[in-house]
Design an enzyme around this catalytic site. Structure first.
Site, short mmCIF file in Angstrom:
data_model
loop_
_atom_site.label_atom_id
_atom_site.label_comp_id
_atom_site.label_asym_id
_atom_site.label_seq_id
_atom_site.Cartn_x
_atom_site.Cartn_y
_atom_site.Cartn_z
N HIS A 14 62.91 75.22 17.50
CA HIS A 14 61.49 75.21 17.85
C HIS A 14 61.04 76.61 18.28
O HIS A 14 60.04 77.13 17.78
CB HIS A 14 61.27 74.19 18.97
CG HIS A 14 59.87 74.12 19.49
ND1 HIS A 14 58.97 73.16 19.06
CD2 HIS A 14 59.19 74.90 20.37
CE1 HIS A 14 57.81 73.36 19.68
NE2 HIS A 14 57.91 74.40 20.48
N GLU A 15 61.78 77.21 19.20
CA GLU A 15 61.37 78.53 19.70
C GLU A 15 61.45 79.56 18.57
O GLU A 15 60.60 80.44 18.46
CB GLU A 15 62.22 78.96 20.90
CG GLU A 15 62.26 77.95 22.05
CD GLU A 15 60.90 77.45 22.51
OE1 GLU A 15 59.90 78.18 22.36
OE2 GLU A 15 60.82 76.30 23.02
N ASN A 58 58.86 83.89 23.73
CA ASN A 58 58.49 85.32 23.77
C ASN A 58 59.03 86.05 22.55
O ASN A 58 60.18 85.88 22.18
CB ASN A 58 59.09 85.99 25.01
CG ASN A 58 58.93 85.16 26.25
OD1 ASN A 58 57.83 84.86 26.63
ND2 ASN A 58 60.03 84.74 26.84
N GLU A 113 53.55 82.58 29.68
CA GLU A 113 52.66 81.53 29.19
C GLU A 113 52.46 80.53 30.31
O GLU A 113 53.44 80.12 30.92
CB GLU A 113 53.25 80.81 27.97
CG GLU A 113 52.25 79.83 27.39
CD GLU A 113 52.74 79.16 26.09
OE1 GLU A 113 53.86 79.43 25.65
OE2 GLU A 113 51.97 78.35 25.57
N HIS A 157 58.49 79.33 16.25
CA HIS A 157 57.28 79.92 16.81
C HIS A 157 57.06 81.36 16.34
O HIS A 157 55.94 81.86 16.41
CB HIS A 157 57.33 79.92 18.34
CG HIS A 157 56.74 78.71 18.98
ND1 HIS A 157 55.53 78.17 18.59
CD2 HIS A 157 57.17 77.92 20.00
CE1 HIS A 157 55.25 77.12 19.35
NE2 HIS A 157 56.23 76.94 20.21
ZN LIG Z 1 56.54 75.42 21.62
#
Ligand SMILES: [Zn+2]
Length: 872
Positions: free
Chosen positions: A300-301, A268, A122, A304
């Protein structure tokens, strides 16, 4: 060099679909051979060329349906591969190329960190691995085979589930692993890791009863510091099931800790890659704040996986679709696990001191920008934190239940696709009104928040009718001009209000929707008294605005004592702190006000009525430097720096006894395991800082001892307390911190930051020594940010009146930009406030910007520097 501008208005769907990709990655001594087989389906009936992106790739061969493509059938530039006449029916495209990750210092694409290979795709890193459209609206199923030397790279990871692993028959020194990810994903979520890593495992049972293997991969010796991150992951998985009804979807979930990483962490699909400082922690080697941050970043990850991975962004203009929403989700997670009030206050303070600052300067941009040159420059607090505030306003306007109904519809409708912010907003509104309810505000008008940059100002004038008991508010809103946006339209602003009397809140809280340039709001049936009651406004910070309203000291003190919304209470205190600090900065100290605030603080300590010590610590916290600078006509960071110290010193003397009392009480909980004891440790740091500033020798001694103690929170609080004071204890404390942690790079970065931000007469010399220090790692963004970030927050050195600090910073950033444009372009914003300073400082900073502008810069850094240059 000119770089093309990408515009939202130019968006067109990609004319091909790529449902499947097989990647074959062969790691050799000096390079990696990549073979990508893509199944390509033209989406249009007309013939169009196939355009693929590729950076620093050495092309070997192109094969379509088994036949080699002649060189005149394609063209290759430094950034693109164009097949002029691809087949009109579905076909297989196989491209073989080579990359050199061993000399890739940009930390984008595939690169080596210490002895491992890792990836960061990203936003546009996949094009550094193989030829691909590399845009988020192209979703594919990936199957990946990795082959490498088995001793150097015993661990081989990619996204999805592990299909098989084993030695190669032809060469037993080498082995391979095959990974398959059943969920279509955009290329930016691709990940690959190869290296000698140690693994720590845990398990999570999902709500439907599936067992998920959680694996955390770290360098040898770091295994003992992983339990906090793993616990955090389990908490996040359980929370997302409970609150959002979202369950994990694969058999395993991997996290890898990497020392050299440009960001905090990357989501990822099923293979998160983390900056090692956001994984490795326990209470001895991390502060309470760091433990909480790790918990929130791991969450947070993980979050996602649904808001970002299963539903991704159509294009990079939609970045806040995944980031604003996921920040809102991680903020709610932390608030649920700990204190709602403290979390909200921390977030508001952060927003004010970073996002508001950005939004009033040359790099101000909307949450949904309409154009960019380098997308990496838009990973900003505006996209993330302001983006989260927009989601929070929707939540406030609709309430929890209706907001969640909207979320459920959004997930149901867009799962497996690449969506836009409009898709999200419309789903939320539709889901919230599924039972025929009215929305209660204009949806199109609400969406202006996405397109208008700048922080809105809300001005409130009050009229009190003591006979009728009616308080009338004349409310106007105004958003100042920002680059490219000279005039703005009114926004939908939720304003939560309550009236506070001598015994606390009178009546219910009221939510008013502001949507006009000016409007009038009346609060009726209030007690008929001569003086108007105190007004608690923008409770919970219900909108990301700045408030302009005359509030008397009496009213602020009343709210500080009695408001039932902790955020508004804290806000009342902040108003007083700001007034006092700014008056001191004007050399017109408001002694009577200082005495009254000291009295109020004394009462807060001695009454013992504050049950949450963390919240008490919030009330004692002074506003940040950035927000004070913004409140000055001419920003004077040096003066403000001195003012903080002089006020602390005055309070340390004035409140010496109650502070010692508070310290005594706090000590009782020093040893409690986080999150317990966090508030007491915060209060300890605060009392140390004030008492040390006041010259208290015993406290200074105690602080030095804490540096060698069992709690990193106390050690760091001690260092912060001593840092601004020129004294032997400070040098002693810094020295012992270094000696204790010199072999732990993640922690040593803290020492670098502390050293770099310590005010000294030979400050610039010290910065140079740090950059030459044998333990300084110039390839690690963490270390660069520690030293140069510390330097930028050291006003006497960075803002030295002869401009030497600015000049040196510019030289360093030019050098860093050569190897790591992403890190350089973020750091270069230290110059963005140049126009707010007094003429001499302004000119010196301007010269530094010119120095940068005349250098050979990356597209990333060039874009930021150009924005900062004065417009003619
Ligand atoms: Zn983020």
């Amino acid at each position: 060099m000119t770089t093309a501008t990408t515009r939202l208005a130019d968006y067109r769907p990609y004319p091909f679909q790529i449902p499947n990709i097989e990647l074959d990655v062969v790691v050799e001594e000096q390079h990696i051979a990549i073979s990508s087989s893509m199944q390509i389906e033209p989406a249009l009936t007309t013939k169009v060329p196939l355009v693929l992106q590729g950076l620093n790739l050495e092309l070997d061969s192109i094969v379509i349906n088994g036949s080699s493509v002649p060189t005149d059938a394609y063209s290759l530039s430094s950034s693109e591969l164009v097949l002029h006449q691809p087949p009109i029916h579905p076909f297989e495209l196989k491209i073989i190329c080579r990359i050199d990750p061993f000399n890739n210092t940009s930390l984008e694409g595939l690169y080596s960190s210490e002895s491992m290979l890792t990836s960061q795709c990203e936003a546009e890193g996949f094009r550094r691995i193989c030829f691909h459209p590399d845009r988020p609206d192209v979703l594919s199923r990936y199957r990946v085979r990795i082959e490498a030397d088995r001793t150097r790279y015993p661990v081989l990871l990619s996204n999805g589930n592990l299909v098989s692993k084993g030695s190669l028959a032809k060469d037993p020194m080498r082995h391979e692993a095959i990974w398959d990810d059943p969920y279509p994903k955009p290329a930016y979520l691709f990940a690959l890791v190869a290296g000698a890593l140690q693994e720590v495992q845990a398990h999570f049972k999902t709500t439907s009863g599936r067992s998920v293997l959680l694996r955390l991969h770290v360098e040898n010796g770091d295994e003992t510091y992983t339990s906090h991150a793993l616990d955090s992951l389990k908490k996040a998985m359980a929370w997302d099931e409970k609150v959002y009804g979202l369950e994990y979807d694969l058999d395993e979930y991997n996290i890898v800790a990497v020392r050299h990483f440009n960001m905090g962490a990357m989501e990822n699909k099923s293979l998160n890659i983390f900056n090692s400082k956001l994984v490795l922690a326990d209470s001895e080697c991390a502060t309470d704040g760091e433990l909480e941050r790790i918990e929130s970043v791991v969450a947070h990850e993980y979050f996602h996986n649904w808001t970002g991975n299963r539903i991704t962004c159509r294009d990079w203009f939609q970045l806040s679709l995944k980031e604003g929403l996921t920040v809102f989700r991680d903020q709610s997670f932390t608030a649920d696990l700990h204190s709602k009030a403290v979390k909200r206050i921390e977030d508001v303070s952060m927003l004010r001191n970073t996002q508001f600052r950005e939004d009033s300067g040359p790099t101000s941009h909307p949450v949904k920008p309409s154009e960019y040159k380098a997308i990496d420059n838009f990973y900003t607090t505006t996209i993330y934190e302001k983006g989260a505030e927009l989601i929070r306003m929707l939540h406030t306007l609709l309430g929890q239940q209706r907001f969640m109904a909207g979320m459920a519809l959004y997930v149901q409708r867009f799962d497996g696709t690449a969506a836009t912010t409009e898709d999200f907003i419309h789903s939320i509104a539709e889901g919230a009104c599924a039972n025929g309810e009215q929305l209660g505000f204009d949806l199109d008008q609400f969406q202006r928040w996405y397109h208008q940059s700048g922080t809105p100002q809300v001005c409130v004038k009050r009229h009190w009718d003591s006979q009728g008991g009616t308080l009338t508010l004349e409310v106007s809103q105004f958003t100042p001009p920002t680059p490219g946006q000279p005039s703005k339209a009114p926004l939908v602003i939720p304003m939560a209000l309550a009236v506070i009397g001598p015994n606390g809140r009178i009546g219910e809280e009221k939510l008013v929707v502001l949507d006009q340039d000016t409007q009038s709001v009346s609060l009726r049936d209030l007690p008929r008294q001569a003086k108007p009651p105190a007004l608690s406004i923008f409770r919970r910070f219900s909108a990301p605005i700045t408030l302009q309203m005359d509030v008397s000291v009496d009213e602020s003190l009343q709210l500080l004592a009695l408001d039932d919304d902790p955020v508004a209470r804290w806000e009342a205190g902040q108003r007083l702190w700001r007034k006092i600090l700014l008056a001191r900065a004007r050399k017109q100290a408001d002694k009577p006000l200082e005495e009254r605030l000291a009295l109020a603080l004394n009462q807060l300590i001695t009454s013992g009525g504050e049950s949450d010590p963390s919240f008490l610590a919030m009330l004692f916290g002074m506003p940040g430097l950035a927000e004070l600078e913004a409140a000055q006509d001419v920003a004077d960071p040096l003066m403000l720096y001195q003012v903080y110290q002089s006020l602390k010193s005055w309070l340390g003397v004035k409140l010496s006894d109650p502070l010692k009392n508070l310290l005594e009480r706090s000590r009782l909980n020093w040893g409690a395991q986080w999150p317990a004891g966090q508030g007491e440790r915060m209060l300890t740091g605060l009392t140390w800082s004030w008492l040390a500033a006041a010259g208290d020798c015993e406290v200074r001694k105690e602080a030095v001892e804490a540096v060698n103690g069992p709690s990193m929170s106390l050690a760091r609080a001690a260092l912060r307390a001593l840092q601004p004071i020129e004294c032997t204890e400070r040098d002693e404390a810094l020295k012992s911190f270094y000696e204790r942690w010199q072999d732990r790079p993640v922690i040593l970065d803290t020492w670098f930051a502390l050293e770099a931000s310590t005010p000294r007469s030979d400050g610039l010399e010290r910065i140079k020594q740090l950059l030459d220090h044998p333990r300084f790692d110039p390839m690690a963004p963490n270390s660069i940010r520690a030293v140069l970030g510390g330097f930028a927050s050291n006003p006497p050195v960075f803002h030295a009146i002869d401009g030497s600090g600015y000049k040196f910073m510019a030289e360093q950033l030019i050098a860093i930009d050569q190897r790591n444009p992403i890190t350089a372009s973020r750091m270069v914003k230290v110059f963005s406030r140049w126009q707010t300073y007094a003429p001499s400082r302004k000119e010196a900073m301007h010269r530094a910007i010119d120095q940068l502008a005349s250098a050979e810069l990356s597209a990333n850094t060039r874009e930021v520097v150009t924005l900062m240059q004065p417009k003619h």
